[in-house]
Design an enzyme around this catalytic site. Sequence first.
Site, PDB file in Angstrom:
ATOM      1  N   HIS A  88       0.810  -1.216   0.000  1.00 48.08           N
ATOM      2  CA  HIS A  88       0.000   0.000   0.000  1.00 48.08           C
ATOM      3  C   HIS A  88       0.849   1.273   0.000  1.00 48.08           C
ATOM      4  CE1 HIS A  88      -3.695   2.113   0.235  1.00 48.08           C
ATOM      5  NE2 HIS A  88      -4.364   1.250   0.967  1.00 48.08           N
ATOM      6  N   ASP A 131     -10.370  -8.382 -17.815  1.00 44.61           N
ATOM      7  CA  ASP A 131     -10.561  -9.573 -18.647  1.00 44.61           C
ATOM      8  C   ASP A 131      -9.194 -10.125 -19.039  1.00 44.61           C
ATOM      9  OD1 ASP A 131     -11.176 -11.506 -20.477  1.00 44.61           O
ATOM     10  OD2 ASP A 131     -12.269 -10.197 -21.845  1.00 44.61           O
TER      11      ASP A 131
END
Length: 480
Positions: free
Chosen positions: A176, A412
């Site tokens: 992070h 995708d």
Amino acid sequence: MNQETAKTVQEISKCTIKPHKVVEESKQQLHLTPWDLSMFNANYIQKGLLFAKPSPSLEDPNPTETFINQLKHSLSITLTHFYPLSGRLVTRQQQDPPFYTIYLDCSNGSVGAEFIHAAVDLRMMDILTPTDVPPIVQSFFALEGAINHDGHTEPLLVVQVTELLDGIFIGCIFNHVVGDGTAYWKFFNSFAEICRKLRKSKGNKEAGDYHHFDCSISRPPITRRLFLEAYKDTPLINLPFSHHNEFVARYVQPPLRERMFHFTAESMAKLKAKANEECTVKDIQISSFQSLSAFVWKSITRARKFPSDRKTNCTLAINNRLRLNPPLSENYFGNNIHVVFGTTTSGELLKNGIGWAALLLHKAIKEHTDEKIRKSVDEWMKKPHIFKVADVIDASSVLMGSSPRFDMYDCDFGLGKAVAARSGYANKFDGKVSSYPGLTGTGSVMLEVCLPPASMRALESDEEFMDAVSPHDIHSVHLD
């Protein structure tokens, strides 16, 4: 012992993936901003997507093995663009004069990211149909319990691909300090874009054989760190410490239940209409997400059965990029977030409607301006500090994290649309609610709610809350 708890995730292989090319920018130190440095004690981001497994064919009798190889090559290409994820954190210090700073080093050919191939003897529905998210999902992510400061010795990115009997889970474990949720999903989408192109080219290419392959991505990241004008000449920030033990603190989760709740577009529209009807200020427009946040805040507070004078907050993670003047590109690859919150007492929250609570949140968001952002950075620079998770969480409050605006289901990889999004152990506590796009189209939202068992049981018995939630079998939408 049920079927899920009897199973374990087995590691098949592990390897290091380096960028396909070492770009010139990666040879310099990447200085960290106040937004980055504040993240050291938080966990890595752990989120991923579940896909149906590719079917064997005469052309490719081992499609999963082919896909795993394509993922590795795709990750190598993607890391060329997102080179900070190939580095490590480095601490530099001296005694006279006192100097302690931490930066990101991507030089020396880049250390690389880690790639894990694992498997578990379960089906997708074993993950999707239980009322609670099964604990085994946490094993779909590496580095459980790691905090971002561990990026000195641990990879800044781990991609774990877990084979199910009929599915494939792609989980990314992302430091992070390197970036926030917006940056995370930009990376994930670019990774998917490269893999999709590689699969379309029918390439199971050997490492380095990309002579005829288009390695570009549609939305390249901006990796240069943003330092506000007043601090551009001194971007290497000197922290007021002499050792990491002075600020590193690990938070241990209490026992929690974790459950997914789905709100359809129709349910969201009803909540928004109700909030705006109840709102006492008529010349403003309460948004769908503000309405949902207020509804969840009120519902969880009711489930907790607090005394009426108990103080409670609803905290929202908020993206600064478009709130700065001039605006910062959404392609900025780093941290640029704050939190804003509405505050009241349990009694006031439950006495009033969701429109009243949503107005508190609306005002907090409206007041989060360029001027306020810059003022908070000025204050931090005068007195740098690293927050400790245990000091900022509050079991009386709700924290709304992630965002339904993140582009998750368009990731995708050439396997079709994802069946579901799930997360790991990271950054969960009593009252943490993470938002995802819903599975039933534009306007729907999925919430991942973390509560102690007693509070979760009370929430599940709350008729008003459960009436707004859609049936649990929505996963059949993508499994038919």
